[in-house]
Design a protein around this motif. Structure first.
Motif, PDB file in Angstrom:
ATOM      1  N   GLY A 424       0.685  -1.510   0.128  1.00  8.09           N
ATOM      2  CA  GLY A 424       0.009  -0.057   0.066  1.00  8.09           C
ATOM      3  C   GLY A 424       0.880   1.197  -0.148  1.00  8.09           C
ATOM      4  N   LEU A 425       0.176   2.328   0.147  1.00 10.12           N
ATOM      5  CA  LEU A 425       0.610   3.754   0.141  1.00 10.12           C
ATOM      6  C   LEU A 425       0.031   4.336   1.265  1.00 10.12           C
ATOM      7  CD1 LEU A 425       0.175   4.760  -3.644  1.00 10.12           C
ATOM      8  CD2 LEU A 425       2.522   4.327  -2.521  1.00 10.12           C
ATOM      9  N   GLU A 426       1.052   5.323   1.759  1.00  9.73           N
ATOM     10  CA  GLU A 426       0.553   6.403   2.636  1.00  9.73           C
ATOM     11  C   GLU A 426       0.875   7.535   2.532  1.00  9.73           C
ATOM     12  OE1 GLU A 426       2.545   4.990   6.190  1.00  9.73           O
ATOM     13  OE2 GLU A 426       4.509   5.486   5.666  1.00  9.73           O
ATOM     14  N   ILE A 427       0.330   8.923   2.777  1.00  6.55           N
ATOM     15  CA  ILE A 427       0.323  10.051   2.564  1.00  6.55           C
ATOM     16  C   ILE A 427       1.431  10.729   3.251  1.00  6.55           C
ATOM     17  CG2 ILE A 427      -0.821  12.380   2.515  1.00  6.55           C
ATOM     18  CD1 ILE A 427      -3.451  11.179   2.034  1.00  6.55           C
ATOM     19  N   GLN A 428       2.364  11.528   2.561  1.00  5.97           N
ATOM     20  CA  GLN A 428       3.312  12.100   3.168  1.00  5.97           C
ATOM     21  C   GLN A 428       2.966  13.553   3.215  1.00  5.97           C
ATOM     22  OE1 GLN A 428       6.368  10.632   4.685  1.00  5.97           O
ATOM     23  NE2 GLN A 428       4.818   9.132   4.202  1.00  5.97           N
ATOM     24  N   THR A 429       2.534  14.249   2.172  1.00  6.04           N
ATOM     25  CA  THR A 429       2.127  15.647   2.345  1.00  6.04           C
ATOM     26  C   THR A 429       0.894  15.746   1.460  1.00  6.04           C
ATOM     27  OG1 THR A 429       3.283  16.314   0.276  1.00  6.04           O
ATOM     28  CG2 THR A 429       4.632  16.454   2.220  1.00  6.04           C
ATOM     29  N   GLU A 430      -0.178  16.676   1.925  1.00  7.46           N
ATOM     30  CA  GLU A 430      -1.335  17.076   1.300  1.00  7.46           C
ATOM     31  C   GLU A 430      -1.683  18.537   1.600  1.00  7.46           C
ATOM     32  OE1 GLU A 430      -4.831  15.000   3.355  1.00  7.46           O
ATOM     33  OE2 GLU A 430      -3.264  14.528   4.791  1.00  7.46           O
ATOM     34  N   PRO A 431      -2.611  19.079   0.689  1.00  6.86           N
ATOM     35  CA  PRO A 431      -2.955  20.454   0.721  1.00  6.86           C
ATOM     36  C   PRO A 431      -3.842  20.521   2.089  1.00  6.86           C
ATOM     37  CG  PRO A 431      -3.932  19.464  -1.166  1.00  6.86           C
ATOM     38  CD  PRO A 431      -3.145  18.619  -0.520  1.00  6.86           C
ATOM     39  N   GLU A 432      -4.286  21.817   2.326  1.00  9.87           N
ATOM     40  CA  GLU A 432      -5.256  22.173   3.266  1.00  9.87           C
ATOM     41  C   GLU A 432      -6.672  21.720   2.965  1.00  9.87           C
ATOM     42  OE1 GLU A 432      -5.047  26.223   4.615  1.00  9.87           O
ATOM     43  OE2 GLU A 432      -2.968  25.800   5.369  1.00  9.87           O
ATOM     44  N   VAL A 433      -6.922  21.919   1.596  1.00  4.57           N
ATOM     45  CA  VAL A 433      -8.452  21.474   1.142  1.00  4.57           C
ATOM     46  C   VAL A 433      -8.624  20.055   0.804  1.00  4.57           C
ATOM     47  CG1 VAL A 433     -10.257  21.961  -0.596  1.00  4.57           C
ATOM     48  CG2 VAL A 433      -8.349  23.701  -0.063  1.00  4.57           C
ATOM     49  N   PRO A 434      -9.235  19.182   1.656  1.00  7.88           N
ATOM     50  CA  PRO A 434      -9.111  17.753   1.421  1.00  7.88           C
ATOM     51  C   PRO A 434      -9.770  17.418   0.198  1.00  7.88           C
ATOM     52  CG  PRO A 434     -10.817  18.721   3.282  1.00  7.88           C
ATOM     53  CD  PRO A 434      -9.815  19.940   3.058  1.00  7.88           C
ATOM     54  N   GLU A 435     -10.918  18.151  -0.302  1.00  8.31           N
ATOM     55  CA  GLU A 435     -11.577  17.722  -1.597  1.00  8.31           C
ATOM     56  C   GLU A 435     -10.654  17.699  -2.755  1.00  8.31           C
ATOM     57  OE1 GLU A 435     -14.306  19.487   1.499  1.00  8.31           O
ATOM     58  OE2 GLU A 435     -12.581  20.260   0.521  1.00  8.31           O
ATOM     59  N   LEU A 436      -9.589  18.484  -2.740  1.00  5.65           N
ATOM     60  CA  LEU A 436      -8.578  18.517  -3.793  1.00  5.65           C
ATOM     61  C   LEU A 436      -7.320  17.956  -3.530  1.00  5.65           C
ATOM     62  CD1 LEU A 436      -9.350  22.334  -4.773  1.00  5.65           C
ATOM     63  CD2 LEU A 436     -10.320  20.279  -5.670  1.00  5.65           C
ATOM     64  N   ARG A 437      -7.210  17.207  -2.342  1.00  4.84           N
ATOM     65  CA  ARG A 437      -5.881  16.602  -2.140  1.00  4.84           C
ATOM     66  C   ARG A 437      -5.064  15.673  -3.106  1.00  4.84           C
ATOM     67  NH1 ARG A 437      -6.688  12.074   2.617  1.00  4.84           N
ATOM     68  NH2 ARG A 437      -7.516  10.667   1.524  1.00  4.84           N
ATOM     69  N   HIS A 438      -5.976  15.092  -3.816  1.00  2.00           N
ATOM     70  CA  HIS A 438      -5.352  13.944  -4.827  1.00  2.00           C
ATOM     71  C   HIS A 438      -4.553  14.665  -6.087  1.00  2.00           C
ATOM     72  CE1 HIS A 438      -9.379  15.148  -6.395  1.00  2.00           C
ATOM     73  NE2 HIS A 438      -9.150  14.538  -7.746  1.00  2.00           N
ATOM     74  N   PHE A 439      -4.819  16.163  -6.122  1.00  2.00           N
ATOM     75  CA  PHE A 439      -4.361  16.746  -7.141  1.00  2.00           C
ATOM     76  C   PHE A 439      -2.690  16.913  -6.906  1.00  2.00           C
ATOM     77  CE2 PHE A 439      -8.671  18.443  -8.317  1.00  2.00           C
ATOM     78  CZ  PHE A 439      -8.556  17.657  -9.669  1.00  2.00           C
ATOM     79  N   THR A 440      -2.531  17.051  -5.745  1.00  2.00           N
ATOM     80  CA  THR A 440      -1.157  17.475  -5.199  1.00  2.00           C
ATOM     81  C   THR A 440      -0.449  16.703  -4.106  1.00  2.00           C
ATOM     82  OG1 THR A 440      -1.874  19.594  -3.706  1.00  2.00           O
ATOM     83  CG2 THR A 440      -1.224  19.897  -6.144  1.00  2.00           C
ATOM     84  N   ALA A 441      -1.166  15.923  -3.495  1.00  2.00           N
ATOM     85  CA  ALA A 441      -0.495  15.233  -2.482  1.00  2.00           C
ATOM     86  C   ALA A 441       0.688  14.356  -2.877  1.00  2.00           C
ATOM     87  CB  ALA A 441      -1.646  14.490  -1.557  1.00  2.00           C
ATOM     88  N   GLU A 442       1.478  14.070  -2.017  1.00  2.00           N
ATOM     89  CA  GLU A 442       2.550  13.213  -2.236  1.00  2.00           C
ATOM     90  C   GLU A 442       2.596  11.897  -1.096  1.00  2.00           C
ATOM     91  OE1 GLU A 442       6.365  14.934  -2.435  1.00  2.00           O
ATOM     92  OE2 GLU A 442       5.894  16.493  -4.219  1.00  2.00           O
ATOM     93  N   LEU A 443       2.758  10.923  -1.862  1.00  2.00           N
ATOM     94  CA  LEU A 443       2.759   9.605  -1.003  1.00  2.00           C
ATOM     95  C   LEU A 443       4.070   8.912  -1.334  1.00  2.00           C
ATOM     96  CD1 LEU A 443       0.069   9.776  -2.984  1.00  2.00           C
ATOM     97  CD2 LEU A 443      -0.811   8.269  -1.344  1.00  2.00           C
ATOM     98  N   GLU A 444       3.935   7.647  -0.282  1.00  2.00           N
ATOM     99  CA  GLU A 444       5.163   6.845  -0.446  1.00  2.00           C
ATOM    100  C   GLU A 444       4.811   5.434  -0.010  1.00  2.00           C
ATOM    101  OE1 GLU A 444       8.461   8.226   2.067  1.00  2.00           O
ATOM    102  OE2 GLU A 444       7.416   7.311   3.997  1.00  2.00           O
ATOM    103  N   PRO A 445       5.528   4.395  -0.397  1.00  2.00           N
ATOM    104  CA  PRO A 445       5.121   2.868  -0.051  1.00  2.00           C
ATOM    105  C   PRO A 445       5.053   2.705   1.321  1.00  2.00           C
ATOM    106  CG  PRO A 445       6.870   2.897  -1.778  1.00  2.00           C
ATOM    107  CD  PRO A 445       6.624   4.363  -1.402  1.00  2.00           C
ATOM    108  N   VAL A 446       4.051   2.105   1.753  1.00  2.00           N
ATOM    109  CA  VAL A 446       3.953   1.750   3.310  1.00  2.00           C
ATOM    110  C   VAL A 446       5.241   0.925   3.774  1.00  2.00           C
ATOM    111  CG1 VAL A 446       2.663   0.499   5.072  1.00  2.00           C
ATOM    112  CG2 VAL A 446       1.584   1.849   3.278  1.00  2.00           C
ATOM    113  N   SER A 447       5.740   1.331   4.830  1.00  2.00           N
ATOM    114  CA  SER A 447       7.027   0.708   5.133  1.00  2.00           C
ATOM    115  C   SER A 447       6.670  -0.939   5.926  1.00  2.00           C
ATOM    116  CB  SER A 447       7.379   1.373   6.556  1.00  2.00           C
ATOM    117  OG  SER A 447       7.926   2.539   6.103  1.00  2.00           O
ATOM    118  N   SER A 448       7.518  -1.754   5.242  1.00  2.00           N
ATOM    119  CA  SER A 448       6.863  -3.172   5.763  1.00  2.00           C
ATOM    120  C   SER A 448       7.397  -3.563   7.132  1.00  2.00           C
ATOM    121  CB  SER A 448       7.639  -4.164   4.734  1.00  2.00           C
ATOM    122  OG  SER A 448       9.234  -3.829   4.565  1.00  2.00           O
TER     123      SER A 448
END
Length: 448
Positions: A424-448
């Motif tokens: 899976g993935l987890e979010i590292q950074t995301e914008p203040e507006v949750p409705e628009l987070r998928h446009f600019t948020a950054e993720l990384e793989p979940v640590s095993s």
């Protein structure tokens, strides 16, 4: 049978796997952050990414760039009236600009807006006004395998439940999105639109149709709603839209252009208020953020969109992609709707919980495997909502061919072959507006 021949081509490039791995990591596992040159088949969106016709390119030449009273605006206004049946047109630079104009006019803090299903920018614009966006899908909409001709319909029963909870006076706007983008591009019946119009009238709300894909929806109606079996796409579209008090339109979808949108209404009061807001946010009411040449292309595109030869070919392309995917065992949302094929990410990765964003994982793996770019429309894009974990493969209009779709299907099949290895993935950074987070948020793989 394909209704087009190519008059211009663009060379595309499939990056090496190592290049794709590097690009994905650099993008923060968010494909919105990828450079277009690093993408082989781009199915991120069908919004403004299609190919214009020779008639549209010819229309560009006569663009009247006058600040006020443009002849190009007059031609756009005429097309909207002829095709959609609304005399008052307020142009905008694109659909979300039109949403800002209309919902900024109709909504205020404390209001509730009902929709069959809000899409991301619609939800954000409603929330930006301090209002609450509430979805009213039918029960089967959340089931990717359920049968149904019109799974995009608005649930009148759910609408009345909300009225009972908050009171009709808090619901000034009822919206119906056709086709229903957030519900896998599923169509909406004319009968449902008629009933929603009556519901909105009964609670004294303005009925708005989000008409981005109105022509595709009308084609499904001619196929699936017995009353309209012998009707033309153009006639169905005009009738269905005619039940609304106002429209919000992204011309980048069924306007067949690369930029532009508008609000349209037959209510002079709404039109006047929208014009004043448009001056502040978009531009003078006879251009509204669009160049004259773009209004010319949109005026032509609206008329082309309701030609049965065009829209039949459009829907058959979507069905071809869906069929190729299903033949390879890739789980898709059924029945196939318009503008896109939606993959069932939960079925692809049953070992991943929603908190691991299985849809976003599938998006990343499609890029990693074959440089195919899609978009997640599940728990990552719509936080706090109970939606299926879907990945949308949106097909640009008049752009790709069967060979491209075969590459997409082969890519998805290859991802499924190693599904159990995917984490899976987890979010590292995301914008203040949750409705628009998928446009600019950054993720990384979940640590095993």
């Amino acid at each position: 049978m394909v209704q087009y021949k190519s008059k211009m081509v663009e060379r595309i490039h499939l990056p090496e796997r190592a290049e794709r791995e590097h690009a994905l990591e650099a993008a923060g596992y968010n494909v919105f952050n990828l450079d277009a040159e690093d993408v082989f088949i781009d199915l991120l969106t069908d919004s403004g990414t299609g190919t214009m016709s020779e008639a549209q390119w010819a229309a560009l030449i006569r663009g009247d760039e006058s600040y006020a009273g443009s002849k190009s605006f007059a031609r756009l206004e005429s097309s909207v009236d002829d095709v959609m049946g609304f005399p008052h047109v307020i142009p905008a630079h694109q659909g979300r600009g039109a949403e800002n104009v209309l919902y900024g006019t109709l909504l205020e803090a404390g209001d509730v807006a009902l929709n069959n299903t809000h899409f991301d920018t619609t939800r954000a614009h409603v929330a930006n006004q301090g209002a609450d966006p509430v979805d009213c899908p039918i029960p089967d909409a959340a089931d990717p395998s359920a049968d149904g001709d019109f799974k995009g319909n608005f649930s009148i029963e759910r609408g009345w439940e909300i009225v009972e909870e908050v009171g009709a006076d808090r619901i000034p706007v009822v919206i119906q999105t056709i086709t229903n983008n957030s519900t896998a591009g599923q169509p909406v019946s004319v009968e449902n639109t008629r009933r929603v119009a009556a519901f909105a009238d009964e609670i004294n709300a303005t009925f708005v149709i989000d008409a981005c894909r109105f022509a595709e929806n009308a084609y499904f109606v001619t196929e699936r709603e017995d009353t309209y079996a012998d009707a033309t796409v153009a006639a169905v579209a005009r009738e269905q839209l005619g039940y609304a008090d106002a429209l919000v339109m992204s011309g980048k979808k069924d306007g067949l252009v690369n930029v532009g949108g508008f609000v349209a209404t037959d209510d002079e009061r709404i039109a006047d208020r929208c014009r004043q807001r448009a001056i502040l946010y978009e531009g003078f009411p006879t251009y509204g953020g669009m160049a004259g040449r773009d209004m010319e292309a949109l005026a032509v595109g609206l008329r082309e969109a309701v030609e049965v030869e065009y829209v039949r070919d459009r829907i058959e392309q979507i069905r071809t992609l869906a069929s190729l995917l299903e033949d390879r065992g890739v789980p898709v949302y059924t029945p196939t709707g318009g503008h896109a094929v939606y993959l069932d990410a939960e079925a692809c990765f049953p070992h991943l919980p929603p908190s691991a964003f299985p849809g976003q994982v599938l998006v990343c793996e499609l890029y990693r495997e074959g440089a195919v770019r899609g978009v997640e429309l599940g728990s990552f894009a719509f936080p706090g909502t109970d939606r299926p974990e879907l990945v949308r493969l949106a097909v640009p209009r008049r752009t790709y061919h069967r060979e491209h779709f075969e590459h997409v299907a082969d890519t998805a099949a290859a991802v499924l072959e190693r599904a159990e290895e995917v984490s899976g993935l987890e979010i590292q950074t995301e914008p203040e507006v949750p409705e628009l987070r998928h446009f600019t948020a950054e993720l990384e793989p979940v640590s095993s």
